[in-house]
Motif scaffolding. Structure first.
Motif, PDB file in Angstrom:
ATOM      1  N   THR A 156      11.220  46.078  50.653  1.00 39.12           N
ATOM      2  CA  THR A 156       9.922  46.597  51.062  1.00 39.12           C
ATOM      3  C   THR A 156       9.824  46.521  52.581  1.00 39.12           C
ATOM      4  O   THR A 156      10.210  45.523  53.193  1.00 39.12           O
ATOM      5  N   GLN A 157       9.338  47.581  53.178  1.00 39.86           N
ATOM      6  CA  GLN A 157       9.295  47.681  54.630  1.00 39.86           C
ATOM      7  C   GLN A 157       8.107  46.929  55.199  1.00 39.86           C
ATOM      8  O   GLN A 157       6.970  47.109  54.756  1.00 39.86           O
ATOM      9  N   VAL A 158       8.381  46.100  56.188  1.00 37.31           N
ATOM     10  CA  VAL A 158       7.343  45.441  56.966  1.00 37.31           C
ATOM     11  C   VAL A 158       7.484  45.889  58.407  1.00 37.31           C
ATOM     12  O   VAL A 158       8.547  45.733  59.011  1.00 37.31           O
ATOM     13  N   THR A 159       6.425  46.456  58.941  1.00 36.63           N
ATOM     14  CA  THR A 159       6.424  46.913  60.319  1.00 36.63           C
ATOM     15  C   THR A 159       5.288  46.236  61.069  1.00 36.63           C
ATOM     16  O   THR A 159       4.123  46.335  60.662  1.00 36.63           O
ATOM     17  N   VAL A 160       5.621  45.561  62.144  1.00 34.68           N
ATOM     18  CA  VAL A 160       4.639  44.870  62.971  1.00 34.68           C
ATOM     19  C   VAL A 160       4.592  45.579  64.319  1.00 34.68           C
ATOM     20  O   VAL A 160       5.541  45.510  65.104  1.00 34.68           O
ATOM     21  N   SER A 161       3.501  46.253  64.568  1.00 38.13           N
ATOM     22  CA  SER A 161       3.383  47.054  65.777  1.00 38.13           C
ATOM     23  C   SER A 161       1.919  47.271  66.111  1.00 38.13           C
ATOM     24  O   SER A 161       1.069  47.373  65.231  1.00 38.13           O
ATOM     25  N   SER A 162       1.649  47.358  67.396  1.00 35.63           N
ATOM     26  CA  SER A 162       0.300  47.662  67.852  1.00 35.63           C
ATOM     27  C   SER A 162       0.067  49.157  67.962  1.00 35.63           C
ATOM     28  O   SER A 162      -1.038  49.608  68.202  1.00 35.63           O
ATOM     29  N   VAL A 189       1.300  46.361  60.065  1.00 33.79           N
ATOM     30  CA  VAL A 189       0.320  45.376  60.492  1.00 33.79           C
ATOM     31  C   VAL A 189       0.459  45.161  61.994  1.00 33.79           C
ATOM     32  O   VAL A 189       1.542  45.317  62.558  1.00 33.79           O
ATOM     33  N   GLN A 190      -0.643  44.819  62.640  1.00 31.85           N
ATOM     34  CA  GLN A 190      -0.617  44.542  64.066  1.00 31.85           C
ATOM     35  C   GLN A 190      -0.074  43.151  64.352  1.00 31.85           C
ATOM     36  O   GLN A 190      -0.139  42.260  63.492  1.00 31.85           O
ATOM     37  N   PRO A 191       0.484  42.945  65.537  1.00 28.31           N
ATOM     38  CA  PRO A 191       0.927  41.598  65.897  1.00 28.31           C
ATOM     39  C   PRO A 191      -0.195  40.582  65.720  1.00 28.31           C
ATOM     40  O   PRO A 191      -1.345  40.843  66.073  1.00 28.31           O
ATOM     41  N   GLY A 192       0.161  39.436  65.168  1.00 32.21           N
ATOM     42  CA  GLY A 192      -0.811  38.409  64.877  1.00 32.21           C
ATOM     43  C   GLY A 192      -1.438  38.522  63.507  1.00 32.21           C
ATOM     44  O   GLY A 192      -2.141  37.599  63.070  1.00 32.21           O
ATOM     45  N   GLY A 193      -1.191  39.613  62.825  1.00 35.64           N
ATOM     46  CA  GLY A 193      -1.748  39.826  61.504  1.00 35.64           C
ATOM     47  C   GLY A 193      -0.955  39.141  60.420  1.00 35.64           C
ATOM     48  O   GLY A 193       0.016  38.426  60.678  1.00 35.64           O
ATOM     49  N   SER A 194      -1.376  39.384  59.188  1.00 32.79           N
ATOM     50  CA  SER A 194      -0.772  38.736  58.033  1.00 32.79           C
ATOM     51  C   SER A 194      -0.472  39.736  56.931  1.00 32.79           C
ATOM     52  O   SER A 194      -1.148  40.751  56.790  1.00 32.79           O
ATOM     53  N   TYR A 220      13.381  27.297  55.319  1.00 36.45           N
ATOM     54  CA  TYR A 220      13.000  28.456  56.106  1.00 36.45           C
ATOM     55  C   TYR A 220      13.934  28.635  57.282  1.00 36.45           C
ATOM     56  O   TYR A 220      14.463  27.663  57.831  1.00 36.45           O
ATOM     57  N   ALA A 221      14.100  29.878  57.665  1.00 36.87           N
ATOM     58  CA  ALA A 221      14.761  30.149  58.927  1.00 36.87           C
ATOM     59  C   ALA A 221      13.909  29.611  60.069  1.00 36.87           C
ATOM     60  O   ALA A 221      12.677  29.612  59.994  1.00 36.87           O
ATOM     61  N   ASP A 222      14.563  29.155  61.116  1.00 41.44           N
ATOM     62  CA  ASP A 222      13.831  28.594  62.249  1.00 41.44           C
ATOM     63  C   ASP A 222      12.835  29.586  62.837  1.00 41.44           C
ATOM     64  O   ASP A 222      11.765  29.196  63.314  1.00 41.44           O
ATOM     65  N   SER A 223      13.163  30.849  62.795  1.00 38.91           N
ATOM     66  CA  SER A 223      12.323  31.861  63.400  1.00 38.91           C
ATOM     67  C   SER A 223      10.988  32.060  62.691  1.00 38.91           C
ATOM     68  O   SER A 223      10.069  32.640  63.267  1.00 38.91           O
ATOM     69  N   VAL A 224      10.876  31.586  61.446  1.00 37.87           N
ATOM     70  CA  VAL A 224       9.644  31.799  60.695  1.00 37.87           C
ATOM     71  C   VAL A 224       8.943  30.506  60.324  1.00 37.87           C
ATOM     72  O   VAL A 224       7.843  30.553  59.743  1.00 37.87           O
ATOM     73  N   LYS A 225       9.519  29.371  60.639  1.00 39.63           N
ATOM     74  CA  LYS A 225       8.897  28.090  60.306  1.00 39.63           C
ATOM     75  C   LYS A 225       7.516  27.981  60.933  1.00 39.63           C
ATOM     76  O   LYS A 225       7.324  28.301  62.097  1.00 39.63           O
ATOM     77  N   GLY A 226       6.583  27.525  60.138  1.00 39.64           N
ATOM     78  CA  GLY A 226       5.218  27.390  60.603  1.00 39.64           C
ATOM     79  C   GLY A 226       4.392  28.644  60.479  1.00 39.64           C
ATOM     80  O   GLY A 226       3.167  28.597  60.634  1.00 39.64           O
ATOM     81  N   ARG A 227       5.025  29.770  60.207  1.00 37.08           N
ATOM     82  CA  ARG A 227       4.317  31.036  60.082  1.00 37.08           C
ATOM     83  C   ARG A 227       4.395  31.617  58.669  1.00 37.08           C
ATOM     84  O   ARG A 227       3.435  32.228  58.208  1.00 37.08           O
ATOM     85  N   LEU A 235       2.268  37.385  62.503  1.00 39.51           N
ATOM     86  CA  LEU A 235       3.421  38.272  62.542  1.00 39.51           C
ATOM     87  C   LEU A 235       3.705  38.768  63.950  1.00 39.51           C
ATOM     88  O   LEU A 235       2.796  39.013  64.740  1.00 39.51           O
ATOM     89  N   LYS A 236       4.986  38.908  64.219  1.00 36.12           N
ATOM     90  CA  LYS A 236       5.475  39.359  65.509  1.00 36.12           C
ATOM     91  C   LYS A 236       6.255  40.650  65.343  1.00 36.12           C
ATOM     92  O   LYS A 236       6.788  40.924  64.268  1.00 36.12           O
ATOM     93  N   PRO A 237       6.370  41.449  66.389  1.00 33.52           N
ATOM     94  CA  PRO A 237       7.166  42.674  66.292  1.00 33.52           C
ATOM     95  C   PRO A 237       8.595  42.414  65.820  1.00 33.52           C
ATOM     96  O   PRO A 237       9.160  43.251  65.105  1.00 33.52           O
TER      97      PRO A 237
END
Length: 125
Positions: free
Chosen positions: A119-125, A12-17, A62-69, A88-90
């Motif tokens: 399961t693999q999640v890849t966030v990249s443009s 998924v691209q950055p900012g995606g879901s 939640y981990a702080d890094s993902v709170k709100g997302r 989502l962020k890289p």
């Protein structure tokens, strides 16, 4: 006999879901705690989110890094847990693992830990 199967990962691209699912199967009486962990190459596995059953409700953290997302949820009728991941962020790129702590039989005090295959999640443009 208990099995956890994750699905929903992908590119998924950055900012995606993405929405991840974890289906638990087998002879399970109840699931006390379920959670999502993730691990990137060269890094330690880290907790992303947990959801815990109470008397009549769930509690989450939640981990702080993902709170709100990210949002963790659970469907007891299906023995399925979800992780909705937005914005989502890289740095979210990792293998995501499902975890469950279960009771196998009524009135049994012992609990058992189970893990999914990831399961693999890849966030990249």
């Amino acid at each position: 006999q208990v099995q956890l199967v994750e699905s929903g990962g992908g590119l998924v691209q950055p900012g995606g879901s993405l929405r991840l699912s974890c289906a638990a199967s087998g002879s399970i009486f109840s699931i006390n705690t379920m959670g999502w962990y993730r691990q990137a190459p060269g890094k330690e596995r880290e907790l992303v989110a947990t959801i815990i059953s109470g008397f009549s409700s769930f509690s989450t953290n939640y981990a702080d890094s993902v709170k709100g997302r990210f949002t963790i949820s659970r469907d007891n009728a299906k023995n399925t847990m979800y992780l909705q991941m937005n914005s989502l962020k890289p740095e979210d790129t990792a293998v995501y693992y499902c975890y469950a702590n279960v009771i196998l039989r009524p009135m049994e005090a012992r609990r058992y830990d189970y893990w999914g295959q990831g399961t693999q999640v890849t966030v990249s443009s």
